[in-house]
Design a protein around this motif. Structure first.
Motif, PDB file in Angstrom:
ATOM      1  N   ARG A  31       0.831  -1.209   0.000  1.00 17.74           N
ATOM      2  CA  ARG A  31       0.000   0.000   0.000  1.00 17.74           C
ATOM      3  C   ARG A  31       0.863   1.255   0.000  1.00 17.74           C
ATOM      4  N   ASP A  32       1.988   1.181   0.691  1.00 14.04           N
ATOM      5  CA  ASP A  32       2.902   2.321   0.740  1.00 14.04           C
ATOM      6  C   ASP A  32       3.609   2.518  -0.602  1.00 14.04           C
ATOM      7  N   LEU A  33       4.129   1.446  -1.166  1.00 13.36           N
ATOM      8  CA  LEU A  33       4.897   1.536  -2.409  1.00 13.36           C
ATOM      9  C   LEU A  33       3.999   1.665  -3.631  1.00 13.36           C
ATOM     10  N   GLY A  34       2.815   1.075  -3.539  1.00 16.95           N
ATOM     11  CA  GLY A  34       1.866   1.157  -4.637  1.00 16.95           C
ATOM     12  C   GLY A  34       1.937  -0.049  -5.565  1.00 16.95           C
ATOM     13  N   LEU A  35       0.794  -0.401  -6.159  1.00 17.41           N
ATOM     14  CA  LEU A  35       0.738  -1.458  -7.166  1.00 17.41           C
ATOM     15  C   LEU A  35       1.205  -0.910  -8.503  1.00 17.41           C
ATOM     16  N   ARG A  36       1.899  -1.745  -9.257  1.00 15.09           N
ATOM     17  CA  ARG A  36       2.228  -1.347 -10.614  1.00 15.09           C
ATOM     18  C   ARG A  36       1.804  -2.471 -11.537  1.00 15.09           C
ATOM     19  N   LEU A  37       1.073  -2.092 -12.599  1.00 11.79           N
ATOM     20  CA  LEU A  37       0.613  -3.051 -13.593  1.00 11.79           C
ATOM     21  C   LEU A  37       1.322  -2.743 -14.904  1.00 11.79           C
ATOM     22  N   ASP A  38       2.151  -3.660 -15.349  1.00 13.87           N
ATOM     23  CA  ASP A  38       2.828  -3.472 -16.628  1.00 13.87           C
ATOM     24  C   ASP A  38       2.942  -4.825 -17.322  1.00 13.87           C
ATOM     25  N   GLY A  39       3.300  -4.777 -18.604  1.00 11.20           N
ATOM     26  CA  GLY A  39       3.500  -6.003 -19.365  1.00 11.20           C
ATOM     27  C   GLY A  39       2.268  -6.886 -19.377  1.00 11.20           C
ATOM     28  N   ALA A  40       2.478  -8.180 -19.144  1.00  8.82           N
ATOM     29  CA  ALA A  40       1.389  -9.157 -19.207  1.00  8.82           C
ATOM     30  C   ALA A  40       0.327  -8.886 -18.147  1.00  8.82           C
ATOM     31  N   ALA A  41       0.752  -8.418 -16.960  1.00 10.76           N
ATOM     32  CA  ALA A  41      -0.217  -8.123 -15.898  1.00 10.76           C
ATOM     33  C   ALA A  41      -1.146  -6.993 -16.321  1.00 10.76           C
ATOM     34  N   ALA A  42      -0.601  -5.956 -16.944  1.00  8.48           N
ATOM     35  CA  ALA A  42      -1.428  -4.847 -17.407  1.00  8.48           C
ATOM     36  C   ALA A  42      -2.398  -5.295 -18.488  1.00  8.48           C
ATOM     37  N   ARG A  43      -1.929  -6.188 -19.410  1.00  5.15           N
ATOM     38  CA  ARG A  43      -2.811  -6.667 -20.475  1.00  5.15           C
ATOM     39  C   ARG A  43      -3.953  -7.506 -19.910  1.00  5.15           C
ATOM     40  N   LEU A  44      -3.634  -8.328 -18.898  1.00  4.88           N
ATOM     41  CA  LEU A  44      -4.693  -9.132 -18.284  1.00  4.88           C
ATOM     42  C   LEU A  44      -5.727  -8.232 -17.608  1.00  4.88           C
ATOM     43  N   ALA A  45      -5.270  -7.240 -16.882  1.00  6.34           N
ATOM     44  CA  ALA A  45      -6.190  -6.332 -16.193  1.00  6.34           C
ATOM     45  C   ALA A  45      -7.073  -5.599 -17.193  1.00  6.34           C
ATOM     46  N   ALA A  46      -6.482  -5.169 -18.322  1.00  9.81           N
ATOM     47  CA  ALA A  46      -7.260  -4.463 -19.337  1.00  9.81           C
ATOM     48  C   ALA A  46      -8.328  -5.376 -19.926  1.00  9.81           C
ATOM     49  N   ARG A  47      -7.995  -6.657 -20.180  1.00 10.71           N
ATOM     50  CA  ARG A  47      -8.978  -7.618 -20.699  1.00 10.71           C
ATOM     51  C   ARG A  47     -10.140  -7.776 -19.733  1.00 10.71           C
ATOM     52  N   VAL A  48      -9.810  -7.946 -18.450  1.00 11.75           N
ATOM     53  CA  VAL A  48     -10.853  -8.154 -17.440  1.00 11.75           C
ATOM     54  C   VAL A  48     -11.785  -6.944 -17.368  1.00 11.75           C
ATOM     55  N   GLU A  49     -11.220  -5.737 -17.344  1.00 11.93           N
ATOM     56  CA  GLU A  49     -12.044  -4.535 -17.236  1.00 11.93           C
ATOM     57  C   GLU A  49     -12.912  -4.343 -18.474  1.00 11.93           C
ATOM     58  N   LEU A  50     -12.404  -4.745 -19.653  1.00 10.30           N
ATOM     59  CA  LEU A  50     -13.196  -4.658 -20.875  1.00 10.30           C
ATOM     60  C   LEU A  50     -14.415  -5.561 -20.790  1.00 10.30           C
ATOM     61  N   VAL A  51     -14.214  -6.781 -20.353  1.00  9.48           N
ATOM     62  CA  VAL A  51     -15.323  -7.739 -20.269  1.00  9.48           C
ATOM     63  C   VAL A  51     -16.269  -7.364 -19.129  1.00  9.48           C
ATOM     64  N   ARG A  52     -15.721  -6.832 -18.022  1.00  9.24           N
ATOM     65  CA  ARG A  52     -16.583  -6.381 -16.925  1.00  9.24           C
ATOM     66  C   ARG A  52     -17.496  -5.257 -17.389  1.00  9.24           C
ATOM     67  N   ALA A  53     -16.960  -4.371 -18.224  1.00 10.32           N
ATOM     68  CA  ALA A  53     -17.759  -3.259 -18.734  1.00 10.32           C
ATOM     69  C   ALA A  53     -18.915  -3.739 -19.605  1.00 10.32           C
ATOM     70  N   GLU A  54     -18.764  -4.938 -20.162  1.00 10.04           N
ATOM     71  CA  GLU A  54     -19.830  -5.519 -20.985  1.00 10.04           C
ATOM     72  C   GLU A  54     -20.824  -6.311 -20.153  1.00 10.04           C
ATOM     73  N   GLY A  55     -20.639  -6.324 -18.812  1.00  6.73           N
ATOM     74  CA  GLY A  55     -21.615  -6.962 -17.927  1.00  6.73           C
ATOM     75  C   GLY A  55     -21.208  -8.297 -17.363  1.00  6.73           C
ATOM     76  N   ALA A  56     -20.003  -8.751 -17.619  1.00  2.00           N
ATOM     77  CA  ALA A  56     -19.582 -10.051 -17.093  1.00  2.00           C
ATOM     78  C   ALA A  56     -19.315  -9.963 -15.594  1.00  2.00           C
ATOM     79  N   ASP A  57     -19.576 -11.085 -14.925  1.00  2.99           N
ATOM     80  CA  ASP A  57     -19.373 -11.151 -13.467  1.00  2.99           C
ATOM     81  C   ASP A  57     -17.926 -11.537 -13.181  1.00  2.99           C
ATOM     82  N   LEU A  58     -17.045 -10.543 -13.198  1.00  7.87           N
ATOM     83  CA  LEU A  58     -15.628 -10.743 -12.931  1.00  7.87           C
ATOM     84  C   LEU A  58     -15.186  -9.777 -11.839  1.00  7.87           C
ATOM     85  N   PRO A  59     -14.168 -10.135 -11.051  1.00  5.92           N
ATOM     86  CA  PRO A  59     -13.672  -9.217 -10.016  1.00  5.92           C
ATOM     87  C   PRO A  59     -13.026  -7.982 -10.639  1.00  5.92           C
ATOM     88  N   GLU A  60     -12.998  -6.888  -9.863  1.00  9.01           N
ATOM     89  CA  GLU A  60     -12.444  -5.632 -10.366  1.00  9.01           C
ATOM     90  C   GLU A  60     -10.927  -5.721 -10.450  1.00  9.01           C
TER      91      GLU A  60
END
Length: 813
Positions: free
Chosen positions: A629-658
């Motif tokens: 929490r102090d240093l902060g999360l960083r999303l890059d590379g494959a982790a960032a791509r996975l997060a972007a995929r999840v948020e795209l599908v969540r925006a379309e109504g899928a039941d996925l975690p944030e």
């Protein structure tokens, strides 16, 4: 005897008391309610037993009793008597007893049914003191449960009496009173700087004294406290004529001196320099001019001392009106106000109730002794919930309440003392040897400009004359006298102990024991968790441990105003039951790593500290979460791509975690904690691969849905998987142009055409397209011409739709 204005209202008042047993009397200052109403009730035969009347101040209680006794041709202590702290004049024949407000509380706590008392009168109830509010609440409960015959009367000098009547369920009787016109004079403009107030006040008093040379009578000057009175006295002594005497008047003065101040002059004139004690509670005969400095002292909770202290505030409009009225008692008068007429509109209407801003530790103790919660009693203003919680926590720390909030035997002993529970606990625990210290800490600092050491004050009190000869600091003689008088009164409480003054002070302030932090600046962490700082040049600046008895109350980092050095051994002896070993594994922002120690602690201070070996991995991981929490999360590379995929599908109504940064940070305990084994510092966190932890957050069904609706990669005709980037407006890939030879339909993901960046053999962008067939048919020819010149060893067929995909160069002939 001159007929008083209150006489016209007495028949209605007596009728109301006779019919309902309760009433609220509203009468302006000077109407005569204080000295006439109790006698009228007695004369009417409404009470067979005693009438108890509460006064907010000792001087007013004595003066009222003596005035009533004089009316009867008697001395105080016969039919009319009084009881105040440290003094009583009562007898078996006393029928009217004037007491200060805390005494009624003690009477009720000792005998809730008030045997022998038939009526309780709350005088000057408009001042809304804490003890008066508590006394009325207790009396209302007593009348409902034990004594329905107990007569209750609240008397107020302001027009804000209706809420009291509603609370009591009592009729309200009004006495208009009578007074002569008072002409008010304001300043032409605001004074601004506080330093100019005294000079301006002195000028007004000199003018007021000149007025009385023509009209006769005296001048009454309202100032906030003793210090201002003494300074004004010194400034005026050289500017007034010899036949005009100065008479200070404040609550802490000896009673004989107070009598002199309020007594009429046989000859000459007088200027009375008074606090708000002269506002409503006292009558000073023959005042013709009032000078009002526009300030008042009120009890406020002082976080610096941990107790209530008097603070200086602007007067309210109600107080200013009452003060001005003192000039119109015997003839037309004048009032000079030390503020402009424009400033008057900014004044509050009425003074605040003390219960709203004062320290409520004493109230919490009284309620525990009574066996009630605040909501069980009829308070005119309910005590603030947060302040009550803090007060109960302190009482529990002092041993006055048990873990369930019930009063202990120790708490009963503290409630019987006329001291703040902190100081009462010290006196009971340390014995009579703590009397001087208790009196000192309850009073204002007797040494001005001296170092912060508490022991220096005790040295001065032992021999003030010798101390003054050898020191340059200013001594407040009035404070010294009051401390000595209070010490004598308290010395009867218990046997002396061999504790040092610092150890005694620690008993009163177990939450204020400070341990010096590392560094050159003398900063301390207190056992209660707060931080304080000393001036670097103070004599206590190098002390490893302090007990802090007073600060400036700053909530961020308070500055110490008084303290004493205490040893670690004394801390251990006093609080052995509260010192314990604690395993500490926590993230250090300064070191940027998890620090695991075994610590011996008293509250927030650490007495011993050693390395904690073999700390469990899950404990380290839990501490590392704070590091994340102090240093902060960083999303890059494959982790960032996975997060972007999840948020795209969540925006379309899928039941996925944030998978946003915010959502992931809020749920670290759920998904990251199990994966943090072996991570202890910022460098290891920097190298940590988030992708497995993020993938583990999705179950099999969620992963299948994600891959179907937003696949992670595109498979080229050669079978190679190219990661799809979902971070932009549309999904996109980067791929060698030659690897797409033979592809005649544009790749689509989730119904969306992929954005394709076509690369040269050297992996440089050539073209971006979302229409591959259109590219082949159109601009490919120009691209082919350029590429053949740059990369002659690679195939560039005329019809790419018929060619085989490749990543190789041409074969050598």
């Amino acid at each position: 005897m001159t007929r008083l204005p209150i006489e016209d209202a007495i028949p209605d008042l007596l009728a109301a008391l006779k019919s309902s047993g309760r009433a609220v009397l509203q009468a302006p200052p000077g109407a005569g309610k204080t000295t006439r109403v109790p006698l009228a009730i007695l004369e009417a035969g409404l009470c067979d037993g005693k009438i108890v009347m509460l006064e907010p101040r000792r001087l007013a209680a004595r003066a009222a009793a003596e005035r009533m006794a004089d009316t009867l041709g008697q001395r105080a202590g016969e039919t009319v008597g009084y009881r105040v702290r440290g003094e009583a004049k009562v007898s078996k024949s006393t029928r009217i007893e004037v007491v200060t407000e805390g005494i009624l509380t003690r009477m009720l706590q000792s005998n809730p049914d008030l045997p022998g008392v038939d009526a309780v009168i709350f005088d000057e109830f408009h001042e809304r003191s804490l003890n008066a509010d508590l006394g009325l609440a207790l009396c209302l409960e007593v009348t409902g449960a034990l004594r329905d015959d107990l007569m209750l009367l609240a008397m107020s000098a302001t027009l804000d009496a209706e809420p009291v009547g509603r609370l009591m369920g009592a009729p309200m009787i009004t006495s208009e009173g009578r007074s002569f016109p008072v002409k008010t004079h304001w300043l032409d403009r605001p004074l601004g700087a506080q330093a100019r107030r005294l000079d301006a006040l002195v000028d007004l008093v000199v003018q007021a004294e000149r007025d009385t040379r023509k009209t006769g009578g005296g001048v009454l000057v309202f100032l906030p406290g003793e210090g201002e009175i003494r300074r004004a006295e010194a400034a005026l002594s050289a500017r007034l004529p010899e036949n005009c005497v100065l008479r200070p008047l404040f609550g802490a003065m000896p009673f004989a001196a107070q009598r002199v101040a309020i007594a009429p002059m046989d000859q000459g004139r007088k200027v009375v320099l008074a606090t708000s004690i002269a506002e409503t509670s006292l009558t000073i005969p023959d005042i013709r001019v009032v000078v009002d400095m526009g300030q008042a002292r009120r009890a406020r909770f002082d976080p610096g001392s941990g107790m209530s202290r008097l603070v200086t505030e602007r007067v309210t409009r109600a107080e200013a009106t009452q003060r001005a009225g003192r000039a119109g008692r015997v003839a037309e008068g004048k009032c000079y106000r030390l503020w402009s007429k424009g400033e008057e509109g900014a004044l509050s209407a009425y003074p605040p109730a003390e219960i709203e801003a004062a320290d409520l530790t004493g109230l919490a103790l009284e309620l525990a002794l009574w066996g009630a919660e605040p909501g069980d009693l009829a308070f005119l203003t309910p005590p603030p919930e947060g302040t009550m919680v803090e007060s109960k926590a302190l009482l529990t720390m002092l041993g006055a309440l048990d873990a369930k909030g019930r009063i202990t035997d120790h708490g009963r002993a503290l409630a019987a003392l006329p001291l703040h529970p902190r100081l009462g606990h010290m006196l009971v625990s340390a014995g009579s040897g703590a009397a001087t210290l208790a009196a000192l800490m309850a009073e204002r600092d007797p040494l001005k400009g001296a170092p912060l050491d508490l022991l220096l004050r005790l040295e001065a009190l032992r021999d003030i004359r010798a101390f003054q000869r050898n020191r340059v600091w200013q001594v407040n003689a009035g404070a010294v006298d009051r401390i000595k008088a209070e010490t004598k009164r308290l010395r009867t409480k218990g046997q002396a102990s061999d504790l040092s003054p610092a150890a005694m002070a620690a008993l009163a302030y177990p939450d204020r024991i400070g341990q010096r932090r590392k560094g050159d600046v003398p900063r301390y962490v207190l056992s209660g968790g707060k931080g304080v700082v000393l001036d670097s040049g103070d004599t206590l600046a190098a002390a490893p441990y302090l007990v802090v008895t007073d600060t400036d109350g700053n909530p961020r980092e308070a500055r110490v105003r008084m303290a004493a050095q205490i040893s670690e051994g004394e801390i251990r002896n006093l609080f052995s039951g509260q010192i314990s070993w604690v395993d500490s594994c926590a993230w250090s922002k300064r070191d940027r790593r998890v620090v695991a120690r075994k610590q011996e602690r008293f509250g927030a201070i650490t007495l011993s500290d050693r390395l904690w070996k073999d700390v469990p991995d899950d404990t380290v991981a839990q501490a590392m979460l704070d590091g994340v929490r102090d240093l902060g999360l960083r999303l890059d590379g494959a982790a960032a791509r996975l997060a972007a995929r999840v948020e795209l599908v969540r925006a379309e109504g899928a039941d996925l975690p944030e998978f946003t940064i915010e959502g992931l940070t809020e749920s670290l305990e759920d998904w990251l904690l199990p994966m943090l084994s072996g991570v202890r510092n910022a460098e290891e966190w920097k190298r940590f691969d988030l992708l497995p932890a993020l993938r583990a957050r999705l179950d099999w069904t969620q992963t299948q849905e994600l891959d179907r609706r937003a696949p992670g990669s595109f498979e080229t005709p050669l079978g190679r998987k190219v990661a799809i980037d979902y971070g932009g407006a549309v999904p996109e890939i980067s791929v060698r142009l030659q690897e797409l030879f033979g592809v005649t339909q544009h790749p689509v993901v989730g119904g969306e055409a992929l954005k394709i960046t076509l690369l040269s053999p050297a992996q440089r962008p050539i073209q971006i397209t979302r229409d591959l067939p259109g590219f082949w048919a159109g601009s490919y020819a120009d691209v082919r011409k350029d590429m053949r010149a740059q990369y002659p060893k690679h195939p560039w067929p005329e019809d790419p739709t018929q060619a085989n995909p490749t990543l190789r160069a041409k074969r050598r002939k």
